[in-house]
Write a protein that holds these residues in place. Structure first.
Motif, mmCIF file in Angstrom:
data_model
loop_
_atom_site.group_PDB
_atom_site.id
_atom_site.type_symbol
_atom_site.label_atom_id
_atom_site.label_comp_id
_atom_site.label_asym_id
_atom_site.label_seq_id
_atom_site.Cartn_x
_atom_site.Cartn_y
_atom_site.Cartn_z
ATOM 1 N N ARG A 48 0.843 -1.212 0.000
ATOM 2 C CA ARG A 48 0.000 0.000 0.000
ATOM 3 C C ARG A 48 0.867 1.246 0.000
ATOM 4 O O ARG A 48 0.613 2.190 -0.743
ATOM 5 C CB ARG A 48 -0.907 0.022 1.231
ATOM 6 N N TYR A 49 1.877 1.264 0.853
ATOM 7 C CA TYR A 49 2.744 2.444 0.946
ATOM 8 C C TYR A 49 3.469 2.688 -0.370
ATOM 9 O O TYR A 49 3.582 3.821 -0.825
ATOM 10 C CB TYR A 49 3.766 2.281 2.062
ATOM 11 N N ARG A 50 3.976 1.628 -0.982
ATOM 12 C CA ARG A 50 4.714 1.781 -2.239
ATOM 13 C C ARG A 50 3.808 2.267 -3.360
ATOM 14 O O ARG A 50 4.250 3.005 -4.236
ATOM 15 C CB ARG A 50 5.407 0.471 -2.614
ATOM 16 N N ARG A 51 2.539 1.861 -3.342
ATOM 17 C CA ARG A 51 1.573 2.338 -4.340
ATOM 18 C C ARG A 51 1.237 3.809 -4.134
ATOM 19 O O ARG A 51 0.991 4.534 -5.081
ATOM 20 C CB ARG A 51 0.267 1.545 -4.246
ATOM 21 N N SER A 52 1.188 4.229 -2.882
ATOM 22 C CA SER A 52 0.669 5.551 -2.544
ATOM 23 C C SER A 52 1.724 6.627 -2.365
ATOM 24 O O SER A 52 1.433 7.799 -2.556
ATOM 25 C CB SER A 52 -0.151 5.464 -1.255
ATOM 26 N N LEU A 53 2.912 6.240 -1.953
ATOM 27 C CA LEU A 53 3.937 7.231 -1.610
ATOM 28 C C LEU A 53 5.072 7.197 -2.624
ATOM 29 O O LEU A 53 5.766 6.189 -2.735
ATOM 30 C CB LEU A 53 4.472 6.958 -0.203
ATOM 31 N N PRO A 54 5.286 8.286 -3.338
ATOM 32 C CA PRO A 54 6.324 8.285 -4.368
ATOM 33 C C PRO A 54 7.754 8.290 -3.820
ATOM 34 O O PRO A 54 8.692 7.987 -4.547
ATOM 35 C CB PRO A 54 6.039 9.563 -5.159
ATOM 36 N N ASN A 55 7.925 8.610 -2.547
ATOM 37 C CA ASN A 55 9.248 8.682 -1.936
ATOM 38 C C ASN A 55 9.128 8.066 -0.543
ATOM 39 O O ASN A 55 8.468 8.621 0.328
ATOM 40 C CB ASN A 55 9.711 10.141 -1.852
ATOM 41 N N LEU A 56 9.750 6.897 -0.344
ATOM 42 C CA LEU A 56 9.490 6.103 0.852
ATOM 43 C C LEU A 56 10.772 5.458 1.370
ATOM 44 O O LEU A 56 11.607 5.012 0.587
ATOM 45 C CB LEU A 56 8.470 5.011 0.485
ATOM 46 N N LEU A 57 10.880 5.415 2.698
ATOM 47 C CA LEU A 57 11.966 4.673 3.354
ATOM 48 C C LEU A 57 11.385 3.523 4.157
ATOM 49 O O LEU A 57 10.334 3.666 4.785
ATOM 50 C CB LEU A 57 12.727 5.561 4.335
ATOM 51 N N LEU A 58 12.083 2.404 4.139
ATOM 52 C CA LEU A 58 11.809 1.267 5.017
ATOM 53 C C LEU A 58 13.095 1.033 5.802
ATOM 54 O O LEU A 58 14.181 0.973 5.217
ATOM 55 C CB LEU A 58 11.453 0.017 4.198
ATOM 56 N N TYR A 86 12.674 3.716 -1.673
ATOM 57 C CA TYR A 86 11.814 3.416 -2.819
ATOM 58 C C TYR A 86 11.358 4.723 -3.457
ATOM 59 O O TYR A 86 10.945 5.652 -2.763
ATOM 60 C CB TYR A 86 10.566 2.632 -2.378
ATOM 61 N N VAL A 87 11.426 4.769 -4.778
ATOM 62 C CA VAL A 87 10.925 5.910 -5.539
ATOM 63 C C VAL A 87 9.918 5.352 -6.543
ATOM 64 O O VAL A 87 10.239 4.424 -7.297
ATOM 65 C CB VAL A 87 12.065 6.667 -6.253
ATOM 66 N N ASP A 88 8.719 5.913 -6.512
ATOM 67 C CA ASP A 88 7.633 5.449 -7.385
ATOM 68 C C ASP A 88 7.409 3.946 -7.262
ATOM 69 O O ASP A 88 7.165 3.248 -8.247
ATOM 70 C CB ASP A 88 7.893 5.832 -8.838
ATOM 71 N N GLY A 89 7.539 3.427 -6.048
ATOM 72 C CA GLY A 89 7.267 2.021 -5.784
ATOM 73 C C GLY A 89 8.426 1.078 -6.043
ATOM 74 O O GLY A 89 8.368 -0.094 -5.686
ATOM 75 N N GLU A 90 9.484 1.563 -6.661
ATOM 76 C CA GLU A 90 10.634 0.720 -6.994
ATOM 77 C C GLU A 90 11.793 1.002 -6.041
ATOM 78 O O GLU A 90 12.080 2.150 -5.733
ATOM 79 C CB GLU A 90 11.090 0.983 -8.438
ATOM 80 N N LYS A 91 12.473 -0.073 -5.634
ATOM 81 C CA LYS A 91 13.624 0.103 -4.745
ATOM 82 C C LYS A 91 14.737 0.805 -5.510
ATOM 83 O O LYS A 91 15.173 0.361 -6.563
ATOM 84 C CB LYS A 91 14.119 -1.233 -4.213
ATOM 85 N N ARG A 92 15.176 1.936 -4.976
ATOM 86 C CA ARG A 92 16.240 2.702 -5.605
ATOM 87 C C ARG A 92 17.597 2.371 -4.996
ATOM 88 O O ARG A 92 18.592 2.281 -5.710
ATOM 89 C CB ARG A 92 15.965 4.193 -5.472
ATOM 90 N N ALA A 93 17.632 2.216 -3.671
ATOM 91 C CA ALA A 93 18.925 1.973 -3.023
ATOM 92 C C ALA A 93 18.723 1.340 -1.651
ATOM 93 O O ALA A 93 17.657 1.467 -1.050
ATOM 94 C CB ALA A 93 19.698 3.286 -2.878
ATOM 95 N N THR A 94 19.771 0.673 -1.197
ATOM 96 C CA THR A 94 19.804 0.078 0.133
ATOM 97 C C THR A 94 21.149 0.426 0.749
ATOM 98 O O THR A 94 22.171 0.407 0.057
ATOM 99 C CB THR A 94 19.659 -1.458 0.048
ATOM 100 N N ALA A 95 21.141 0.741 2.038
ATOM 101 C CA ALA A 95 22.391 1.046 2.736
ATOM 102 C C ALA A 95 22.237 0.632 4.193
ATOM 103 O O ALA A 95 21.135 0.378 4.666
ATOM 104 C CB ALA A 95 22.713 2.534 2.621
ATOM 105 N N ARG A 96 23.377 0.565 4.870
ATOM 106 C CA ARG A 96 23.378 0.080 6.249
ATOM 107 C C ARG A 96 24.118 1.082 7.135
ATOM 108 O O ARG A 96 25.208 1.526 6.812
ATOM 109 C CB ARG A 96 24.070 -1.276 6.280
ATOM 110 N N LEU A 97 23.477 1.421 8.257
ATOM 111 C CA LEU A 97 24.109 2.302 9.247
ATOM 112 C C LEU A 97 25.007 1.516 10.197
ATOM 113 O O LEU A 97 26.034 2.012 10.646
ATOM 114 C CB LEU A 97 23.041 3.033 10.062
ATOM 115 N N ALA A 98 24.589 0.282 10.512
ATOM 116 C CA ALA A 98 25.367 -0.556 11.430
ATOM 117 C C ALA A 98 24.882 -1.997 11.301
ATOM 118 O O ALA A 98 23.867 -2.261 10.669
ATOM 119 C CB ALA A 98 25.202 -0.069 12.869
ATOM 120 N N ARG A 99 25.637 -2.899 11.900
ATOM 121 C CA ARG A 99 25.253 -4.320 11.939
ATOM 122 C C ARG A 99 25.135 -4.741 13.398
ATOM 123 O O ARG A 99 25.936 -4.328 14.238
ATOM 124 C CB ARG A 99 26.287 -5.181 11.228
#
Length: 187
Positions: free
Chosen positions: A19-29, A38-51
């Motif tokens: 639902r969020y990916r359909r509705s929100l053009p700019n989203l973080l998980l 995610y931009v326009d429902g598509e994953k644009r990038a992934t990154a890690r702050l820590a493990r």
């Protein structure tokens, strides 16, 4: 945002995130350690702050952290989508209104709803429709909110539009909507 240790792969498959990916053009998980953009429902990038280590401590890698901070900057500076046609405005408003409705339904069903929202549900029930179902209330509330924001926005232009400015711009010819927004923006 999910708790640390919750699988983001599983969260990506959830109805909520769809639902969020359909509705929100700019989203973080995020699970606070990993960030997926995610931009326009598509994953644009992934990154890690820590493990998270088995010991429960966090391990930070400077290069990964720099990458995550760059991703967060890119997310925050993502230009809003323009609207060129009334049909696009109607579609975007509908997607956002559906998202708000679904969030309210989820909150009402879980019992985690705020006392204010609960009192509005009761007021709608007493004033408009006895035995008002959660879904119908959520739909009415979301549509009222979306219409009010739209109405307020077209009543004045320029920058600096926020919830307080929205309340000031609601047309005086609609006292119900003015009262509704006062409750949202007031003390």
């Amino acid at each position: 945002a999910k708790d640390i240790g919750v699988s983001l792969d599983e969260a990506e498959k959830s109805e909520q995130l769809r639902r969020y990916r359909r509705s929100l053009p700019n989203l973080l998980l995020t699970d606070y350690l990993e960030v997926r953009w995610y931009v326009d429902g598509e994953k644009r990038a992934t990154a890690r702050l820590a493990r998270l280590l088995d010991s429960g401590k966090l391990a930070v890698d400077a290069a990964e952290q720099a990458s995550a901070l760059a991703l967060l900057r890119d997310f925050a500076t993502q230009a809003p989508q323009g609207i060129d046609h009334p049909e696009e405005l109607a579609r975007r408003m509908a997607r956002t209104t559906h998202l708000i409705r679904d969030l309210i339904v989820d909150e009402l069903a879980s019992g985690r709803v705020s006392p204010l929202l609960h009192s509005w549900h009761k007021a709608f029930e007493q004033t408009l429709l006895p035995d008002l179902k959660h879904e119908d209330f959520a739909d009415m509330f979301a549509q009222t909110l979306a219409y009010g924001l739209f109405s307020a926005r077209i009543m004045g232009g320029g920058n600096g539009f926020d919830r307080n400015e929205a309340q000031k711009r609601i047309p005086r010819t609609n006292p119900f909507l003015r009262d509704f927004f006062y409750l949202i923006t007031g003390p």
